[in-house]
Design a protein around this motif. Structure first.
Motif, short mmCIF file in Angstrom:
data_model
loop_
_atom_site.label_atom_id
_atom_site.label_comp_id
_atom_site.label_asym_id
_atom_site.label_seq_id
_atom_site.Cartn_x
_atom_site.Cartn_y
_atom_site.Cartn_z
N ARG A 48 0.84 -1.20 0.00
CA ARG A 48 0.00 0.00 0.00
C ARG A 48 0.87 1.25 0.00
O ARG A 48 1.83 1.35 0.77
CB ARG A 48 -0.89 0.04 1.24
N ASN A 49 0.52 2.18 -0.89
CA ASN A 49 1.20 3.47 -1.00
C ASN A 49 2.70 3.36 -1.28
O ASN A 49 3.45 4.30 -1.02
CB ASN A 49 0.96 4.32 0.26
N ALA A 50 3.15 2.23 -1.79
CA ALA A 50 4.56 2.08 -2.15
C ALA A 50 4.84 2.80 -3.46
O ALA A 50 3.95 2.97 -4.29
CB ALA A 50 4.91 0.60 -2.28
N ASN A 51 6.08 3.20 -3.66
CA ASN A 51 6.49 3.81 -4.92
C ASN A 51 7.29 2.79 -5.70
O ASN A 51 8.42 2.46 -5.34
CB ASN A 51 7.32 5.07 -4.68
N LEU A 52 6.67 2.27 -6.78
CA LEU A 52 7.31 1.26 -7.62
C LEU A 52 7.57 1.80 -9.02
O LEU A 52 7.72 1.03 -9.96
CB LEU A 52 6.41 0.02 -7.71
N SER A 53 7.65 3.11 -9.17
CA SER A 53 7.84 3.71 -10.49
C SER A 53 9.08 3.14 -11.17
O SER A 53 10.14 3.04 -10.56
CB SER A 53 7.95 5.23 -10.38
N GLY A 54 8.90 2.76 -12.43
CA GLY A 54 10.00 2.21 -13.21
C GLY A 54 10.44 0.81 -12.81
O GLY A 54 11.47 0.33 -13.24
N ALA A 55 9.65 0.14 -11.98
CA ALA A 55 10.00 -1.21 -11.52
C ALA A 55 9.75 -2.26 -12.60
O ALA A 55 8.94 -2.06 -13.50
CB ALA A 55 9.20 -1.56 -10.26
N LEU A 67 -1.81 -3.41 -3.42
CA LEU A 67 -1.05 -2.28 -3.94
C LEU A 67 -1.92 -1.04 -3.99
O LEU A 67 -1.70 -0.13 -4.78
CB LEU A 67 -0.51 -2.59 -5.35
N SER A 68 -2.94 -0.98 -3.13
CA SER A 68 -3.84 0.17 -3.14
C SER A 68 -3.04 1.44 -2.86
O SER A 68 -2.20 1.47 -1.98
CB SER A 68 -4.96 -0.01 -2.13
N GLY A 69 -3.30 2.45 -3.66
CA GLY A 69 -2.62 3.73 -3.49
C GLY A 69 -1.18 3.75 -3.95
O GLY A 69 -0.49 4.75 -3.79
N ALA A 70 -0.70 2.66 -4.51
CA ALA A 70 0.70 2.59 -4.94
C ALA A 70 0.94 3.47 -6.16
O ALA A 70 0.04 3.69 -6.98
CB ALA A 70 1.08 1.15 -5.27
N ILE A 71 2.14 3.96 -6.28
CA ILE A 71 2.56 4.72 -7.45
C ILE A 71 3.39 3.76 -8.30
O ILE A 71 4.47 3.34 -7.89
CB ILE A 71 3.38 5.96 -7.06
N SER A 72 2.84 3.40 -9.44
CA SER A 72 3.48 2.41 -10.31
C SER A 72 3.54 2.93 -11.73
O SER A 72 3.07 2.30 -12.66
CB SER A 72 2.71 1.09 -10.24
#
Length: 174
Positions: A48-55, A67-72
């Protein structure tokens, strides 16, 4: 793999965690942009609310993960198993979800603008209020998906199976 070890290695600059065993791990709020989790097991993990940008989550197992609220943003989930995942209110702008398994996934109010979902399985997925503007849904299986209130301007639905899908004001029967 222990979450503390993963976070320590990540902080030290390590980004390759392919094949990691992280089922049930609590990574809520973690900043993991650019991480490689190819073929990792993240089933039942809390992100939740994790930043996975560019993963890179290619072929990863994320069944029943939160992954609710996650930045992906611009994340590659190609071929991943996301069955039953909670992606509500997530930022998935331009994410690559080609051939992913999203059956019964919760994508309520998710931002999927420009995402590539070609060939994805979204059977019975909840896409209420999702932003699918400009998304590529070519050949996607959307049978019995709930698209109530979804924004679909300029979305590519060629070859998509919409049998029994719930749209804002009707059910499509093909």
């Amino acid at each position: 793999m222990n979450v503390d070890i993963l976070l320590a290695r990540y902080a030290a600059g390590d980004r390759d965690f392919s094949n990691a065993e992280l089922s049930g791990a609590n990574l809520a709020g973690a900043k993991l942009s650019g991480i490689n989790l190819i073929r990792a097991n993240l089933s039942h993990a809390i992100l939740r609310n994790a930043n996975l940008s560019g993963a890179f989550l290619v072929l990863a197992d994320l069944r029943e993960a939160d992954l609710s609220g996650a930045i992906s943003i611009v994340v590659n989930f190609s071929g991943a198993n996301l069955q039953g995942i909670n992606l509500s209110h997530s930022q998935l702008t331009e994410a690559i979800l080609t051939g992913t398994w999203l059956q019964r996934a919760n994508l309520t109010n998710a931002n999927l603008q420009g995402a590539i979902l070609a060939g994805a399985n979204l059977i019975e997925a909840n896409l209420q209020g999702a932003d699918l503007r400009g998304a590529n849904l070519y050949g996607t299986d959307l049978r019995k998906a709930d698209l109530t209130g979804a924004s679909m301007t300029h979305a590519n639905l060629r070859g998509a199976d919409l049998e029994g899908a719930i749209m804002p004001d009707k059910v499509i029967t093909v």
